[in-house]
Design a protein around this motif. Structure first.
Motif, short mmCIF file in Angstrom:
data_model
loop_
_atom_site.label_atom_id
_atom_site.label_comp_id
_atom_site.label_asym_id
_atom_site.label_seq_id
_atom_site.Cartn_x
_atom_site.Cartn_y
_atom_site.Cartn_z
N PRO A 124 -17.85 87.60 76.90
CA PRO A 124 -17.95 86.48 75.98
C PRO A 124 -17.82 86.96 74.53
O PRO A 124 -17.92 88.16 74.25
CB PRO A 124 -19.34 85.91 76.24
CG PRO A 124 -20.10 87.02 76.86
CD PRO A 124 -19.12 87.86 77.58
N LEU A 125 -17.57 86.02 73.68
CA LEU A 125 -17.33 86.31 72.26
C LEU A 125 -18.41 87.22 71.67
O LEU A 125 -18.13 88.16 70.93
CB LEU A 125 -17.30 84.99 71.50
CG LEU A 125 -17.09 85.07 70.00
CD1 LEU A 125 -15.75 85.71 69.70
CD2 LEU A 125 -17.20 83.70 69.38
N GLU A 126 -19.67 86.97 72.05
CA GLU A 126 -20.78 87.70 71.44
C GLU A 126 -20.68 89.20 71.71
O GLU A 126 -21.11 90.03 70.92
CB GLU A 126 -22.12 87.17 71.95
CG GLU A 126 -22.49 85.80 71.42
CD GLU A 126 -21.68 84.66 72.02
OE1 GLU A 126 -20.99 84.91 73.04
OE2 GLU A 126 -21.71 83.56 71.47
N VAL A 127 -20.12 89.55 72.87
CA VAL A 127 -20.02 90.97 73.24
C VAL A 127 -19.01 91.69 72.36
O VAL A 127 -19.21 92.83 71.96
CB VAL A 127 -19.61 91.09 74.72
CG1 VAL A 127 -19.38 92.55 75.09
CG2 VAL A 127 -20.65 90.46 75.62
N ARG A 128 -17.92 90.98 72.04
CA ARG A 128 -16.85 91.66 71.31
C ARG A 128 -16.81 91.24 69.84
O ARG A 128 -15.80 91.38 69.17
CB ARG A 128 -15.52 91.39 71.99
CG ARG A 128 -15.19 89.93 72.15
CD ARG A 128 -14.02 89.70 73.10
NE ARG A 128 -14.06 88.35 73.63
CZ ARG A 128 -13.47 87.30 73.06
NH1 ARG A 128 -12.81 87.44 71.96
NH2 ARG A 128 -13.56 86.12 73.62
N ILE A 129 -17.92 90.72 69.35
CA ILE A 129 -17.86 90.11 68.02
C ILE A 129 -17.70 91.17 66.93
O ILE A 129 -17.03 90.93 65.93
CB ILE A 129 -19.09 89.20 67.79
CG1 ILE A 129 -18.74 88.14 66.74
CG2 ILE A 129 -20.31 90.00 67.36
CD1 ILE A 129 -19.50 86.87 66.89
N ILE A 130 -18.28 92.35 67.14
CA ILE A 130 -18.17 93.37 66.09
C ILE A 130 -16.75 93.92 65.98
O ILE A 130 -16.18 93.93 64.89
CB ILE A 130 -19.23 94.47 66.31
CG1 ILE A 130 -20.60 93.83 66.01
CG2 ILE A 130 -18.98 95.66 65.39
CD1 ILE A 130 -21.77 94.65 66.41
N PRO A 131 -16.14 94.34 67.12
CA PRO A 131 -14.73 94.75 66.99
C PRO A 131 -13.84 93.62 66.48
O PRO A 131 -12.93 93.86 65.67
CB PRO A 131 -14.33 95.15 68.41
CG PRO A 131 -15.47 94.80 69.29
CD PRO A 131 -16.68 94.64 68.45
N SER A 132 -14.13 92.39 66.93
CA SER A 132 -13.32 91.27 66.45
C SER A 132 -13.45 91.13 64.94
O SER A 132 -12.47 90.93 64.23
CB SER A 132 -13.77 89.96 67.11
OG SER A 132 -13.61 90.04 68.50
N TYR A 133 -14.67 91.27 64.46
CA TYR A 133 -14.90 91.18 63.02
C TYR A 133 -14.10 92.24 62.29
O TYR A 133 -13.45 91.98 61.27
CB TYR A 133 -16.39 91.34 62.70
CG TYR A 133 -16.68 91.27 61.23
CD1 TYR A 133 -16.85 90.04 60.59
CD2 TYR A 133 -16.73 92.43 60.46
CE1 TYR A 133 -17.08 89.98 59.24
CE2 TYR A 133 -16.97 92.37 59.10
CZ TYR A 133 -17.15 91.14 58.48
OH TYR A 133 -17.36 91.07 57.15
N LYS A 134 -14.13 93.44 62.86
CA LYS A 134 -13.41 94.56 62.23
C LYS A 134 -11.91 94.24 62.13
O LYS A 134 -11.28 94.46 61.10
CB LYS A 134 -13.65 95.82 63.07
CG LYS A 134 -12.83 97.02 62.67
CD LYS A 134 -13.59 97.89 61.68
CE LYS A 134 -12.92 99.24 61.48
NZ LYS A 134 -12.08 99.26 60.29
N VAL A 135 -11.38 93.72 63.24
CA VAL A 135 -9.94 93.40 63.26
C VAL A 135 -9.63 92.34 62.21
O VAL A 135 -8.71 92.50 61.39
CB VAL A 135 -9.51 92.90 64.65
CG1 VAL A 135 -8.09 92.35 64.60
CG2 VAL A 135 -9.59 94.03 65.67
#
Lengths: 283, 340
Positions: A124-135
């Motif tokens: 889910p979004l919450e799991v990948r939110i940090i890498p997503s933020y970085k991107v």
């Protein structure tokens, strides 16, 4: 006859209870939003509507508030609308084309790739939110609608939905279209898209509501008040506490009511197609 | 109007088994050819290769002077009617019929005219605004025909188009398709597993089995002179009787199977087959089918014209004419009948 009557009474009692259970909190929120904040602090939640209906909603919609006191609820609604609609349309477009490629084109590892897409449901979004933020940050898309919408539009659920639907379209229809001189793009636009209408409507509602209700994602991706969504905006009302003013509960309630209206409207408009899309497909 | 030539077509889907095995067929201009065979015999695959929906492993397909190998389906100038019609569900009857022309960028007025003409021919004029869902099976069938027709193709391909219809409608459509084909004179290839369809509609039949052509000929020729044991057994209803050669004296030694049509068994004749006991009688009015067995336990079916007076349990001697016996060798190939 009498027994039937009793059963019907029981049925209706259950239904009425269910409706009360769902609607009462909403009603209390609405009724309370029509009182001044001070009154609510003193007397608690209200069931009977007060006399501040127009004043509260007008001030919420037009007065600039928020962290930097620069945004109105009207703007928040617009932001949420852009997020919800962009999110839904983007998801439908991406998942339809992805499913089209998976179902109708033979390419190496096609099935494998589908299951890779499908397995992203486990993240889910919450799991990948940090890498997503970085991107998003590296692409310089913080504080933009693009940054809010584009990273979220890849959809495993949507791809799966369309894949199953496309696979149920008879092979002969594709062959007939081939004989009729329709290439891949024509087949997609002339045949598959019209056939998928109900599916698209169903997905639109679900995805719009999901997009509308995003909280964490806009909170992280935007720091500028211009991008505050209505769902996030409700929370900002409470900031008054820190400033030792009376929290404007009436405004919070009004925002909650406003936040409810568009999803309800969308569901009402698409309801028929939604049910049709989930239950059957007119082939 | 066109001549279709298939030469030495082979196709396999799995290594080792050939779905279509060295098939060569020539379809004459305006001819109605039926591909007949049990399911899985490769007849549909062959048709799909003519349409360009499958590609043959080897061999060549030519329409008049044009070699079709490698030509995409839309450019082959062939039209196909599918078993389930494959109409576009979201388009009206008009839209379905016009779609191919639209894709070919035919001018709007000309599309309209051609669709209206085809609709007239197929009695669909009143239904042009309907969607396929709102039509009956027979009407959908006609729309599928119309869709093929408006393209004015050089060749018509039919893939079991009647198998989704009920029996009486099937008989009507059989007639309609045949009349239409004859009137327009379009070369047609018709795939079916139904021998009645093939026999009644086709100018010539191709009987296929396990990817190979067993026999090509006119319906009567195939019925009367089956070249292989398979054809003899596949064509004809009730099925042909298969006899033990030992029952009949004087047959060539390589003959391992003797067949005879049910209508060729009589109560008088040159060859005496022995005493027959009736087990079951089917009275069809115009003819009577009698099932029973010879005294040695060998089952036989006899067809008698009109009504008769026999009843179950009756016994009588069965005879036949020597010329009506069909002899086959161990490979299933026809042997010359010395008696005829």
């Amino acid at each position: 006859m009498n027994r039937l009557h009793r059963y019907q009474l029981a049925d209706h009692a259950i239904l009425i209870l269910g409706i009360l259970f769902l609607v009462t909190p909403l009603w209390v929120v609405f009724a309370s939003s029509t009182y001044p904040a001070e009154y609510l602090i003193r007397h608690g939640l209200q069931v009977i509507p007060g006399d501040q209906l127009v004043e509260t909603y007008w001030s919420v919609l037009t007065e600039k508030k928020g962290f930097t006191e620069q945004i109105t609820a009207a703007r928040m609604l617009l932001n949420s609308m852009i997020l919800g609609v962009g999110f839904a349309i983007g998801k439908i477009a991406i998942s339809m084309t992805a499913a089209y490629a998976i179902v109708y084109f033979r390419f190496p590892l096609g099935t494998f790739l589908f299951w890779v897409i499908f397995s992203t449901l486990l993240l889910p979004l919450e799991v990948r939110i940090i890498p997503s933020y970085k991107v998003v940050a590296d692409l310089g898309l913080l504080n933009s609608y693009t940054g809010l919408i584009v990273p979220l539009i890849a959809s495993a659920t949507g791809t799966f939905f369309f894949r199953q639907f496309f696979r149920s379209v008879p092979e002969e229809v594709l062959e007939a279209a081939k004989l009729d001189g329709a290439g891949p793009i024509k087949f997609f636009i002339d045949i598959l898209m019209p056939l998928s209408k109900t599916m698209m409507a169903a997905l639109f509602i679900i995805m719009f509501v999901v997009g509308w209700n995003q909280y964490l994602w806009p909170l992280l991706m935007t720091t500028n008040d211009d991008y505050v969504t209505i769902v996030y905006g409700i929370k900002q009302v409470m900031q008054n506490l820190d400033e030792s003013r009376i929290p404007e509960y009436n405004r919070g309630f009004a925002l909650a009511v406003l936040a409810l209206l568009p999803p309800i409207g969308i569901v009402l408009i698409f309801q028929k197609m939604f049910i049709k899309g989930l239950l059957e497909s007119d082939k | 109007m066109a001549t279709l030539i298939l030469s030495d077509i082979c196709k396999s889907f799995q290594a080792g088994s050939r779905a279509v095995d060295s098939v060569s067929i020539e379809v004459g201009d305006g001819e109605f050819l039926a591909l007949l065979g049990p399911s899985g015999c490769g007849k549909s695959t062959l048709l799909r290769m003519i349409a360009g929906l499958e590609v043959q492993d080897s061999g060549s397909i030519a329409l008049d002077q044009d070699v079709l190998d490698g030509v995409p389906p839309a450019k082959r100038d062939v039209a196909m009617v599918f078993q389930n019609y494959a109409l576009y569900p979201h388009m009206t009857v008009f839209g379905n019929m016009a779609y191919a022309l639209k894709n070919r960028k035919v001018p709007k007025e000309s599309i309209r005219q051609r669709v209206l003409e085809a609709a007239e021919l197929l009695r669909l004029t009143d239904y042009l605004d309907r969607k396929p869902m709102q039509l009956s099976g027979g009407q959908r069938q006609r729309v599928a025909m119309g869709r093929a027709l408006v393209r004015e193709p050089r060749i018509f391909l039919f893939d079991e188009p009647l198998s989704n219809l009920d029996a009486s409608l099937r008989a009507t459509m059989r007639l309609e398709i045949r009349q239409l084909q004859r009137r327009l004179g379009i070369t047609s290839v018709f795939v079916t597993h139904d021998q009645i369809e093939a026999m009644t509609m086709a100018d010539r039949l191709v009987v296929m089995n396990q990817g190979r052509v067993e026999q090509i000929g006119t319906p009567l020729d195939v019925y009367r002179n089956p070249q292989t044991s398979f054809v003899a057994g596949f064509i004809g209803s009730p099925a042909i009787n298969r006899l033990d050669p030992a029952l009949i004296p004087g047959l060539p030694s390589e003959c391992v199977e003797v067949c005879i049509r049910p209508e060729h068994l009589q109560e008088t004749g040159e060859v005496d087959l022995g005493l027959f006991t009736i087990d079951l009688i089917e009275e069809l009015g115009s003819e009577t089918i009698v099932y029973g067995a010879l005294s040695g336990g060998h089952a036989l079916t006899i067809r008698i014209e009109g009504v008769h007076t026999k009843s179950i349990g009756d016994t009588f001697n069965v005879y036949c004419e020597a010329k009506d016996l069909l002899l086959f060798d161990h490979a299933g190939a026809r042997l010359a009948n010395t008696a005829s």
